[in-house]
Design a protein around this motif. Structure first.
Motif, short mmCIF file in Angstrom:
data_model
loop_
_atom_site.label_atom_id
_atom_site.label_comp_id
_atom_site.label_asym_id
_atom_site.label_seq_id
_atom_site.Cartn_x
_atom_site.Cartn_y
_atom_site.Cartn_z
N LEU A 1 5.78 9.04 1.04
CA LEU A 1 6.73 8.56 2.02
C LEU A 1 7.00 7.09 1.78
CD1 LEU A 1 4.61 6.86 3.94
CD2 LEU A 1 4.23 9.08 4.94
N GLY B 1 -0.34 6.59 7.39
CA GLY B 1 -1.68 6.48 6.83
C GLY B 1 -2.21 5.06 6.90
N ARG C 1 0.83 -1.20 0.00
CA ARG C 1 0.00 0.00 0.00
C ARG C 1 0.86 1.25 0.00
NH1 ARG C 1 -4.19 0.22 4.70
NH2 ARG C 1 -4.75 2.24 3.86
N ILE C 2 1.88 1.22 0.84
CA ILE C 2 2.75 2.38 0.91
C ILE C 2 3.47 2.60 -0.41
CG2 ILE C 2 4.89 3.20 1.96
CD1 ILE C 2 3.78 2.51 4.58
N GLU C 3 3.80 1.49 -1.08
CA GLU C 3 4.47 1.61 -2.37
C GLU C 3 3.50 2.03 -3.47
OE1 GLU C 3 7.64 1.40 -2.97
OE2 GLU C 3 8.19 0.89 -0.92
N GLY C 4 2.24 2.23 -3.09
CA GLY C 4 1.29 2.76 -4.06
C GLY C 4 0.48 1.70 -4.77
N ALA C 5 0.59 0.43 -4.34
CA ALA C 5 -0.14 -0.62 -5.03
C ALA C 5 -1.59 -0.61 -4.57
CB ALA C 5 0.49 -1.97 -4.73
N PRO D 1 -2.08 6.08 2.16
CA PRO D 1 -0.63 6.00 2.33
C PRO D 1 0.15 6.28 1.04
CG PRO D 1 -1.69 4.00 3.16
CD PRO D 1 -2.76 4.88 2.65
N SER D 2 -0.38 5.76 -0.05
CA SER D 2 0.40 5.86 -1.28
C SER D 2 0.50 7.30 -1.77
CB SER D 2 -0.23 4.98 -2.36
OG SER D 2 -1.58 5.34 -2.53
#
Ligand SMILES: Nc1ncnc2c1ncn2[C@@H]1O[C@H](COP(=O)(O)OP(=O)(O)OP(=O)(O)O)[C@@H](O)[C@H]1O
Ligand SMILES: Nc1ncnc2c1ncn2[C@@H]1O[C@H](COP(=O)(O)OP(=O)(O)OP(=O)(O)O)[C@@H](O)[C@H]1O
Ligand SMILES: [Mg+2]
Ligand SMILES: [Mg+2]
Lengths: 397, 297, 282, 373, 373
Positions: free
Chosen positions: D81, D55, B196-200, D76-77
Motif C-alpha cells: 500500500l 502497519g 517505511r511505507i515505501e519499503g526503506a 508496512p512495506s
C-alpha cells in the motif's frame, strides 16, 4: 619598602605552595621592609611562559625559579642578570661558594654565575628489596656496575615483571646523560656551544641502553613513560628504576615493600646529571630590588630551609651545610635513602644544556627515542642529532 | 523615495553598528589585533643579545618549509584531523541516534556520552595516561585478559598518535552528539514513516534520508571538529609530549614549543599565520558548501 | 466469512531484535565512555600506589580526598571559579546578544563582511596569542582580576553565531506585534527575542560553563594570587611533570574539581539536554 | 456488506494508548475499488485506524486482512500500500522526481520501468516540468500533488490518505478534491481517506465511516449520513451549517410524534428545511424565534435565530435576504424534514417518507435565482 | 464616499519592492466604524496595504491619514491601532494574560486599569479560565481569541487583521467569523481585514475592496460585488463555485445582446442561475452540454458540465441530484441572470433589471426542502 614579585613552579606533586609560603613569611618577618609576592606559576613550562609574557609586556618581576637548563636562552633573550653583578660583599661571595659545585655548574656561563640552585634533583636507582630477596640477590647490595646491572636484571626479569626500567619520555636526554657519563663521555662542552652526540662512547652508551631491552631483555621495548613509571615500580612491575630523587618522598609514601636507593651503577666511571630549578634574577629591577632579591634567595637556600625543602620534596639539599642540620640529620638517620643523592653529587655532572638548548635537546630526545623504538640505529640517530646540533650551534661559536 | 524613510533606514544602520560595536571592539582587541601583530612579527628574525631582530621578509616561512619537522608535524596533524574528525562525527551520530531512541535508561546513556565534555582535558589526559600504562594499565589488563601481550601504547611510534587520537575522539564525540540530537528532533517523524511505507529499511532510511537531512549539522560539527583538530593539544603535554621521536607531535604543540620553549617566536608566528590561512581557506570552502547544501531549508 | 483469519487473537511478535541490539550497543558504549571517570573514582578510593592493580579486594579509603582537600584552599578556588564563570557568561550573553541581534535583524553596510570576520575569529586560536593578550590585559590594568581573565573570551564568535541563528528563526510577526504594541528596539530585543531564544541561551551557557570551568593556562598566567585563581590551578598542583603523578591523588583532585559541575549536570541533565534539543542548533 | 470478500477486513481491532485513547473493538469491511472516508472530530481515532491499516501501529487485539491475507503483523512495506501524509512527508533534500521514485528505487525496480512510471505519474498529476525542483520550491498544491504522485507511482492497489488537503487553502482544496477522486476512479484503486471536514467526506466518499471516541458512529454512503443520520452526533456533525438540534420540549405539542416523551426527545432540522415566516398568522403552527443575525454568501443567506430554551438554529435561504436582527419570526418545516433522536442519541424510526422524496432523478429543472417571496 | 471625513484616508500610496511587486497608486477611504475587507488572490498586495496602514512598511509615495492626522511617517506604536496576525504572533513564553496585557504594560498603564481591562477582554473573548496557559497549550481557536483579545484590550479605535482565520479549520472559521463581526459591532471600532477567501469577505464585510496586482479592482458592499461584478475578474473571484465565464461565441445568437460583437464578449452566469434540462425540446433555446460529474454536499449538489468551446461550467442544484456523467443536457437561464463583460474585462451596462428583483425584503417565505422536479 621594596616589593618583589617572584614566580616559582611546582614540578613534583603535592601542596608545596604552603611550604614556599611559609618560607616567604619567615623571610618577610625577618625583613619587614621587603614585601614578596611569591606566585605559583604551574610547572616549569608554564612558569617560563609566565615569566616571558610578563617581562615582554613590561610587567615587573624580579626573580623566578626556572629550569636550570634554560640559562643560555634566558641570557640570549636578555632577560636575566648574573649574580656577580649583585653580589658585593665578601660574605656574599663566600655564599656563592657554599653550594655543591655540581649544582652550581649549570648556572655558570662565561665565567659568571646566573643561577642559584634551589629545587635540584639527580638521578638515582630505586630498587625493590623484596624482589631482590625473592630472586636470591643481596638486597643490601644494589648493582654497582653495568655488568652487575645486567645480571641482576636477568635474575629479576620473570613472570611478566621486569628487571629494570629507565624512563625515556619526558626527559630522555637526562637519562641518556647517565649512560654517556658512565661510559666516560659528557654530551656537551662546558660553554654550551658544542655537543658530542656522535662520539663513539656516546653511541656505545645508547647501544647499551637499547640493548637492555633488545639484547638483555631486562627492560620492555619502546619508550618507557616517565609519568607512570613510579606507579609501575611501587606496584612491583619492575624491580629497579632510574628516576629523579624528586620521587623519593612519593615512593616512600606509596611503596608497600622494602625498597632501596642506590647510586647509579658505573661503567668506565660513575656519574649522574643533576636536574631541576635555579633562582634567576630578572633584569629590569632596581638595585634595591636586586639586593632584596639576593637576600630572599639567600634566605630560601639557607641550610634550614634547604633541609626542610629536601625533606618535603625529595630534592637534594643544595649545600653541604643543609645536611648538617638537625632536621635532615635525623631524617637521614631514620631514612638513609635520603642521602644517596647527596653522595652521588660527588660524581654528578651538569644537566644537558647548550645555547638554543630546547631545540638541540629536542633533536637529542628524538634521536634517543628513535633508537629505543628501533626506528633508527643508535649511530644513525645520534649522528643525525649531532648534525642538527652543529647547525643550530654554529652561530654561537 | 520618501526622505523620512531614508532617514529611518540610516538610523537603523546606526543602531546595528552600535549593537555590534562592543563585541567587535573586544574581538579586535583580543583576536584581530594580536593576529595582525603576529603576522607582523613573523616577518622579523628572532632577536637575541647577539643578534638584534631585523626585517626578514618571508624568510621565516622559507625556513619552515625547509624544516623536515614541519613536514612531520603537518603530516601528523593531517592524520590526526583525518581520523578524529570523521570518527568522532560518526560516533556522535551513532550516540545521537541511540540517545534519541526509546531505550531503557536513556538519561544514563546520554549523561555518559556527555560526561567527557565537562572533564578538564588535563585531568582527562592524566586518567588516560594510566589507561595506557603498559601491562599495568586498564587497557592492557583488559586485552591481557583475552591473552594479548602488553602494548606500550604511548611509547611506540606506530601507536602513540593513535592513542592520542582515541582520547580526542572520546572527549569530542559527546559534545557533537548534542548537536545531532538537537537536529534529529527537528526531523519530522512522518518522514521515517513515509520511508517505511515505501519499503526503506533502517539502513536505507539512514543513508538516503537521515544523513542528507543532517548535512547542515554535519557541516557545523565538521567545522568545529576541524578547529578542534588544530586546537586540542592539552593532552599532548601529558600523554606524549609529541614523542616518541615526533611521532605524535601536532602543529599547535610545535608552535607552542617554538614560542615558549625555543624562544623562537618569529617562527612560531609564521607557523600561526600558516595555520590561520589554511583554516581560513577550509572555512571559506565549508561555508560555500553550507550555503549550497542547506538551500532547501 | 473471514477465511483469512486463523484466529481472532493475533500472535504478537517477539520484542524487536533491533531494539534489543540498540539498547545493548548504547549501554556498552555508555560504559566505555564513562569508564575513565569510573576508573578515576575507583583510583581515588584506593591507597596511593595500588590503584592500577584493579585489585577489588583492597579496602576503600578516603585518605586521598582528605589529603587533597587539605592541600588547597578549595573553597576559595571554587568561589573564584564560580565568579569567573559567571562573569564570562554574563559578558558573553550581553555582548553576543547585542551583536547577534545586530547581525540578525539590522541592515547596515558591511554587515555580511563583518559577520565573516566574526566567524574567522572562531579560527584564531587564543592559545597562541597569549603573549599579546597578556600585554593587552596588563595595559588595561586588569591584571589579576576576574575581568582580566574573562575579557578575552567575552566576544565569542560561537555565541554570536548561535544567537544570530536563533534570532533569525524568530518569526518577524512577533517583532512586528511587539512594535505595534509600542515596544522600542531594545524592548523588542528584551521582550521578544531573548525569551524566544531561551533554549539557545541555556545550551550556550552549558558549553561556556564547561569550557571556562576547565580553562587552566590563561587564568594561571594572568593571575597572581589565590584570591583570583580558579579550581583548575588547584588541580594542577597534583600534576607533577618532574616525578610522575600519583594516580590516586590526581583522581581525587580531579573528582573534586569537576564534582560540582558533574553533580549539577546530573541533576539538571534532563533540562540541559532538553535545552539543547529545543535550541534546535543546526 | 458486499457479496464478494472485502478488500480490507478489520476485525475487532483495538489499539489503546496509555491515556486510554485510541480505537476500541473496531470492525470495518472495505470493498475493493471503493473510496472510503474516515470522518470524525479531532482525536476520535481516525489516524490511528489508518495507521493500523498501514502497519505503522500494531493492533493490541484483533486482526487486519488486506486482499484476503492476514497482515496484522506484517511490516508496512510488505502490505502493498502507499500513503499520503497530512504534512505530505516529502523528503526535503530530494527533488520532485527523486521523491516520487524513492520507493521504486528502494525496491530496486529496473531503470527503464522507473522512468516510464515516473513519466506517467508526473503526467497524471500534472507535474511535468517540475521534476527537478525541491519541495521547498513548490506551492502547497504542488507539494500535495507530489505526495499523490509518490503514492500512486508504485501501482499499489490501496492508498491511504491522512487529511491530505488540510494544508491547502479553500479554493485549492476544492479543485484537488476533484482530482483525487478522478484519479482514484481512473486507477481503480481502493482509497481510505481521513478527514475531519464533513464537506470533503460528503463530496468524495463512496462510504463514509463516521467515528467518535475510537468507535464507529455510523457507516454508509454520504446521502445516508446526510438524510438519515443514525445518531444525534452524526446529525450534528454532517452538514454545514449543522443541523439544529433542539430539545423537543421547546416545540409545540402538535409536532411531537405520538407515543413519545417530549422531555427525552431531541428534534433535528436541517437549515435548508427551515421555513421562516414574518407573518406569524398564516400557518397553523410554528415556533416563534428571534433573528439574531444573517450572513450573505452570494447565492444564499444564512439567518441565525434564537429559540427560547434552545441553543438556536440556522436557516439557509437562497439569494440575498435582508432581515434585521431582532425581527420576530415563526419557524416551520415540512413534516418529513424532521429528525428525531431518543435520549441515547439514536435515531427514531420511521423517517422513511422524506427520503423517498429525494430519490435520484435525472430529469428535472430548477431555478433558485429568485427567492420565493 | 460618505459625507463625513473618512476615518482612514489613503491617497495615491505606492510601495514597490525590488521585484516590481507591491501596491501602486492606491487610494482608499475607510469610514469610521466600518468593517472593510481587503480581498484578492495571493500576492495582490493585501498584506502590503495593511502593513502600510499599520506603519510596518513605509510608503514610497503618497500619504496616509488616520482620524484626520497624517501618519505617513509615524511609527506603528504611535498610530493608535492594533493588529491581529495570520500566525497570531502570540509570545510563546508569555501566558495568555501576559500576552493580552503586553502592550498595556509596555505603555505603562496603571495596574488597576490593566486588571480591569484584562478582565473585560477575557470576558468578551470568552477566555476566562485560560489566563495562565501558555499559547502552546491552547487550541487554534483559543489562540485566535487570545490574539483578538490582545488587539482589543488597548481600546484602539482601529484594528487591522491579516488573514486571522486562515489557520483555523472550516468549522471553527465559521463560528469565529461571527464572533469577530459581533465584537466589531459591539465595540464600534473600525476593522480592516485581509483575506483571500471570498466567503469570508462576503459574510463579514461592510465594504469589500477587491485587489489585483497591487491595484483596486472593485470596491463596494458584498451584494454589489456578487450581483454586479465590475469586471470579469471580480465575477470569477467572488462566489463559490465561481461564476462560469464563457466566450459569447459559444452561445446561441438568440441570447447575445443586440449591437455587440459576440467574438469579443464574455458571458457570465452564476451556478445557481443555471437551469439544467435533460429534455432538450422544451425550451426555445439552450446550450447543449455534457455532464462530467457531480458532487453531493448534503443540502445541494454541484453538477459539472462541459460545453464545447469553453472551459465548462458548474450548476448548483438544491438537494441530492443523481445524474450520470455523460448525460446530455441543455443549459438555460433567466435573462436577467446573465452578466456580460467586454474585451477589456469591464462589465457591460445595463444589467439593472435583475438587480431590482433582489431588492432587500423583510417579508418572505421560503421552502427549498423539496427540489422542483
Ligand atoms: N502515540 C500516541 N500515544 C498516546 N496517545 C496517542 C498516540 N497517538 C494517538 N493518541 C491518542 O489517541 C487518540 C486518537 O488519536 P488519532 O491521532 O487517531 O486521532 P485523529 O482522529 O486522527 O485526530 P486528528 O483529527 O486530531 O488527527 C487521541 O486521543 C490521541 O491523543
Ligand atoms: N518585503 C518584500 N520584499 C519583496 N517583495 C515583497 C515583500 N513583501 C511583499 N512582496 C511582494 O509584493 C507583492 C504583494 O505582497 P503581499 O504580501 O501584500 O501579498 P498578499 O496579497 O498579502 O498575498 P498573500 O495572500 O499571499 O498573503 C507580492 O508579489 C510579494 O511577493
Ligand atoms: Mg489524525
Ligand atoms: Mg498576505
Amino acid at each position: 619598602a621594596t616589593e618583589l614579585t617572584m614566580y616559582y613552579p611546582i614540578a613534583v606533586g603535592g601542596p608545596l605552595t604552603d611550604v614556599i609560603d611559609g618560607m616567604i613569611e619567615g623571610f618577610e618577618s625577618e625583613n619587614p621592609d621587603v614585601k614578596v609576592n611569591a606566585i605559583y606559576a604551574g610547572n616549569y613550562d608554564d612558569t617560563r611562559l609566565r615569566a616571558v609574557s610578563a617581562l615582554k609586556s613590561g610587567d615587573p618581576a624580579q626573580l623566578s625559579v626556572m629550569f636550570s637548563i634554560d640559562v643560555y636562552d634566558l641570557i640570549e633573550q636578555d632577560l636575566i642578570v648574573p649574580f656577580d653583578d649583585v653580589v658585593k660583599t665578601a660574605e656574599d661571595k663566600e655564599w656563592l661558594n657554599s653550594f655543591y659545585p655540581a649544582l652550581m655548574a649549570n648556572g655558570e656561563v662565561d665565567g659568571k654565575t646566573w643561577g642559584i640552585p634551589f629545587q635540584r634533583s639527580t638521578i638515582v636507582m630505586y630498587y625493590n628489596k623484596d624482589m631482590f630477596r625473592e630472586a636470591g640477590l643481596d638486597p643490601e647490595h644494589a648493582p654497582a656496575t653495568w655488568e652487575e646491572l645486567v645480571s641482576a636484571g636477568k635474575a629479576l626479569s620473570k613472570d611478566g615483571k621486569w628487571g629494570l626500567m629507565v624512563p625515556s619520555t619526558g626527559y630522555p636526554y637526562w637519562m641518556f646523560q647517565c649512560f654517556a657519563i658512565q661510559n666516560g663521555k659528557e654530551l656537551m662542552s662546558k660553554d654550551g656551544t658544542e655537543t658530542y652526540f656522535d662520539d663513539p662512547a656516546v653511541i656505545e652508551a645508547l647501544e647499551f641502553w637499547r640493548g637492555l631491552a633488545t639484547k638483555e631483555q631486562i627492560m620492555p621495548e619502546g619508550t618507557i613513560e616517565w609519568g607512570t613509571l613510579r606507579q609501575a615500580f611501587v606496584q612491583g612491575q619492575t624491580a629497579m628504576m632510574w628516576h629523579s630523587t624528586g620521587n623519593l618522598s612519593a615512593v616512600k609514601r606509596e611503596a608497600k615493600f622494602d625498597f632501596g636507593v642506590a647510586m647509579l651503577p658505573k661503567h668506565k666511571q660513575p656519574g649522574s646529571p643533576t636536574g631541576g630549578g635555579n633562582f634567576y634574577l630578572f633584569k629590569n629591577s632596581t638595585d634595591a630590588q636586586k639586593e632584596a632579591s639576593l637576600a630572599l634567595i639567600k634566605y630560601m637556600t639557607a641550610p634550614e630551609r634547604a633541609a626542610e625543602w629536601s625533606i618535603a620534596t625529595g630534592y637534594v639539599g643544595v649545600t653541604p651545610d643543609a645536611y648538617e642540620t638537625d632536621a635532615l640529620k635525623s631524617y637521614a638517620a631514620e631514612f638513609p635513602q635520603a642521602v644517596v643523592a647527596r653522595d652521588q653529587l660527588e660524581v654528578a655532572i651538569p644537566e644537558f644544556s647548550t645555547y638554543d638548548t630546547a631545540r638541540v635537546r629536542e633533536g637529542l630526545n628524538n634521536a634517543i627515542q628513535a633508537a629505543l623504538t628501533g626506528e633508527k640505529s643508535p649511530k644513525e640517530a645520534l649522528e643525525g642529532a649531532q648534525a642538527e646540533a652543529n647547525r643550530l650551534l654554529r652561530a654561537f661559536h | 523615495m520618501n526622505d523620512m524613510a531614508r532617514l529611518q533606514k540610516q538610523r537603523l544602520a546606526l543602531y546595528g553598528w552600535m549593537l555590534a560595536a562592543p563585541a567587535l571592539a573586544l574581538m579586535s582587541l583580543f583576536a584581530f589585533y594580536p593576529a595582525i601583530a603576529t603576522f607582523w612579527h613573523s616577518l622579523f628574525t628572532r632577536g637575541t643579545t647577539r643578534r638584534p631582530s631585523v626585517f626578514a621578509g618571508f624568510e621565516n616561512y622559507q625556513d619552515l618549509f625547509a624544516d623536515p619537522t614541519f613536514a612531520t608535524v603537518v603530516w601528523n596533524n593531517l592524520i590526526y584531523a583525518g581520523v578524529t574528525i570523521p570518527v568522532s562525527i560518526i560516533f556522535a551520530l551513532i550516540m545521537a541516534l541511540w540517545a534519541n531512541a526509546h531505550i531503557p535508561a536513556r538519561s544514563f546513556v546520554r549523561s555518559a556520552y556527555f560526561t567527557p565534555t565537562i572533564l578538564p582535558m588535563i585531568a582527562a589526559a592524566n586518567l588516560w595516561l594510566f589507561f595506557y600504562t603498559p601491562d599495568l594499565g586498564v587497557i592492557d589488563q583488559i586485552t591481557g585478559f583475552f591473552g594479548a601481550s602488553p602494548t606500550n601504547w604511548l611509547g611506540q611510534p606506530d601507536t602513540a598518535l593513535a592513542s592520542v587520537i582515541v582520547v580526542t575522539i572520546w572527549k569530542e564525540a559527546g559534545f557533537f552528539m548534542i548537536f545531532y540530537l538537537a537536529a534529529l528532533q527537528t526531523i519530522p517523524p512522518d518522514l521515517r514513516e513515509a520511508a517505511r511505507i515505501e519499503g526503506a529499511g533502517r539502513w536505507t532510511y539512514t543513508r538516503r534520508v537521515l544523513l542528507p537531512l543532517l548535512m547542515p549539522t554535519t557541516i557545523f560539527v565538521f567545522v568545529n571538529a576541524m578547529i578542534n583538530s588544530v586546537k586540542l593539544i592539552d593532552h599532548l603535554f601529558i600523554l606524549t609530549k609529541g614523542g616518541p621521536n615526533n611521532a605524535s607531535k601536532l602543529i599547535l604543540y610545535w608552535i607552542w614549543e617554538m614560542a615558549f620553549a625555543y624562544f623562537d617566536s618569529p617562527h612560531a608566528a609564521a607557523m600561526t599565520i600558516l595555520v590561520l590561512l589554511a583554516l581560513g581557506l577550509v572555512a571559506v570552502a565549508q561555508f560555500r558548501l553550507v550555503e549550497k547544501r542547506t538551500h532547501y531549508r | 466469512m473471514n477465511t483469512a483469519f486463523a484466529s481472532h487473537h493475533a500472535k504478537r511478535a517477539l520484542p524487536d531484535f533491533d531494539k534489543v541490539l540498540d539498547a545493548l550497543g548504547a549501554w556498552v558504549l555508555a560504559i566505555v565512555w564513562i569508564s575513565p571517570l569510573l576508573f578515576a573514582t575507583w583510583a581515588a578510593l584506593q591507597p596511593s600506589g595500588t590503584a592500577l592493580g584493579l585489585d577489588f579486594s583492597n579496602p576503600l579509603t578516603f585518605e586521598n580526598f582528605t589529603y587533597v582537600w587539605n592541600a588547597v584552599p578549595w573553597i576559595g578556588y571554587f568561589t573564584n571559579t564560580v565568579i569567573l564563570v559567571t562573569l564570562i557568561l554574563a559578558g558573553q550573553l550581553v555582548l553576543c546578544t547585542l551583536a547577534g541581534f545586530a547581525f540578525a535583524r539590522f541592515e547596515f553596510r558591511g554587515r555580511d563582511t563583518i559577520f565573516i570576520l566574526v566567524l574567522l575569529q572562531l579560527f584564531i586560536l587564543p592559545e597562541v596569542l597569549i603573549v599579546e593578550n597578556y600585554a593587552i590585559v596588563s595595559k588595561l590594568g586588569l591584571f589579576d582580576t576576574a575581568l582580566g581573565i574573562g575579557l578575552p573570551y567575552m566576544a565569542s564568535a560561537f555565541g554570536i553565531f548561535l544567537l544570530r541563528q536563533a534570532f533569525k528563526s524568530v518569526p518577524v510577526e512577533l517583532e512586528e506585534a511587539a512594535r505595534i504594541e509600542g515596544c522600542s528596539w531594545m524592548g523588542v530585543l528584551w521582550k521578544v527575542y531573548v525569551p524566544a531564544a531561551k533554549p539557545v541561551y541555556l545550551a550556550y551557557a552549558l558549553v561556556s560553563i564547561a569550557t571556562h570551568w576547565n580553562n587552566f593556562l590563561w587564568p594561571l598566567i594572568v593571575t597572581n594570587s589565590p584570591d583570583t585563581r580558579p579550581l583548575t590551578v588547584g588541580l594542577s598542583l597534583f600534576g607533577a611533570p618532574e616525578t610522575g603523578v600519583d594516580i590516586s591523588v590526581i583522581s581525587a583532585a580531579t573528582i573534586m574539581t569537576i564534582a560540582p559541575l558533574l553533580i549539577a549536570f546530573l541533576i539538571f541533565q534532563r533540562q540541559f539536554i532538553q535545552a539543547f534539543l529545543r535550541a534546535g542548533i543546526r | 456488506m458486499t457479496a464478494q470478500t472485502p478488500f480490507i477486513q478489520i476485525r475487532s481491532v483495538s489499539r489503546v494508548f496509555n491515556g486510554g485513547n485510541g480505537v476500541h473493538d473496531l470492525s470495518i469491511d472495505i470493498p475493493r475499488g471503493s473510496f472510503v472516508v474516515l470522518l470524525g472530530p479531532s482525536g476520535c481515532g481516525k489516524s490511528t485506524t489508518l495507521r493500523l491499516i498501514a502497519g505503522l501501529e500494531t493492533a493490541d487485539h484483533g486482526t487486519i486482512a488486506i486482499d484476503g491475507k492476514d497482515v496484522t503483523n506484517v511490516p508496512p512495506s510488505k502490505r502493498g500500500l502507499s500513503m499520503v501524509f497530512q504534512s505530505y512527508a516529502l523528503f526535503p533534500h530530494l527533488s520532485v522526481a527523486e521523491n516520487i521514485i524513492f520507493g521504486l528505487k528502494v525496491r530496486k525496480t529496473g531503470k527503464d520501468e522507473i522512468k516510464s512510471r515516473l513519466t506517467e505519474a508526473l503526467n497524471v498529476t500534472g507535474l511535468e516540468g517540475y521534476e527537478d525542483r525541491k519541495p521547498a520550491e513548490l506551492s502547497g498544491g504542488q507539494r500535495q500533488r507530489v505526495a499523490l504522485a509518490r503514492a500512486i507511482v508504485a501501482g499499489h492497489p490501496l492508498c491511504l490518505m491522512d487529511e491530505p488537503l488540510s494544508n491547502l487553502d479553500a479554493k485549492l482544496r476544492h479543485s484537488v478534491r476533484k482530482d483525487i477522486r478522478d484519479l482514484q476512479q481512473r486507477l481503480g484503486i481502493t482509497v481510505v481517506y481521513v478527514t475531519h471536514d464533513q464537506t470533503e467526506a460528503m463530496s468524495m466518499a463512496d462510504i463514509v465511516i463516521l467515528m467518535k471516541d475510537g468507535r464507529i458512529e455510523q457507516a454508509g454512503n454520504p446521502a445516508d449520513l446526510y438524510l438519515q443520520p443514525a445518531t444525534a452526533f452524526a446529525a450534528g456533525f454532517v452538514g454545514s451549517p449543522p443541523m439544529a438540534l433542539l430539545p423537543a420540549s421547546a416545540l409545540p405539542d402538535a409536532v411531537i410524534p405520538p407515543k413519545t416523551d417530549a422531555g427525552r426527545l431531541t428534534f433535528g432540522i436541517r437549515p435548508e428545511d427551515l421555513v421562516l415566516s414574518t407573518d406569524t398568522s398564516t400557518k397553523a403552527w410554528g415556533i416563534s424565534a428571534t433573528v439574531t443575525g444573517s450572513e450573505f454568501l452570494g447565492a444564499e443567506t444564512f439567518v441565525y435565530v434564537a429559540i427560547p430554551g434552545t441553543s438556536g438554529a440556522t436557516a439557509r435561504l437562497p439569494g440575498q435576504v435582508h432581515i434585521a436582527p431582532g425581527t420576530q419570526v415563526s419557524l416551520s418545516w415540512a413534516g418529513a424534514a424532521a429528525h428525531w433522536f431518543g435520549e441515547d442519541g439514536q435515531r427514531l424510526a420511521p423517517t422513511a417518507t422524506r427520503e423517498a422524496a429525494r430519490e435520484p432523478n435525472t430529469s428535472f429543472e430548477t431555478d433558485t435565482a429568485i427567492p420565493s417571496l
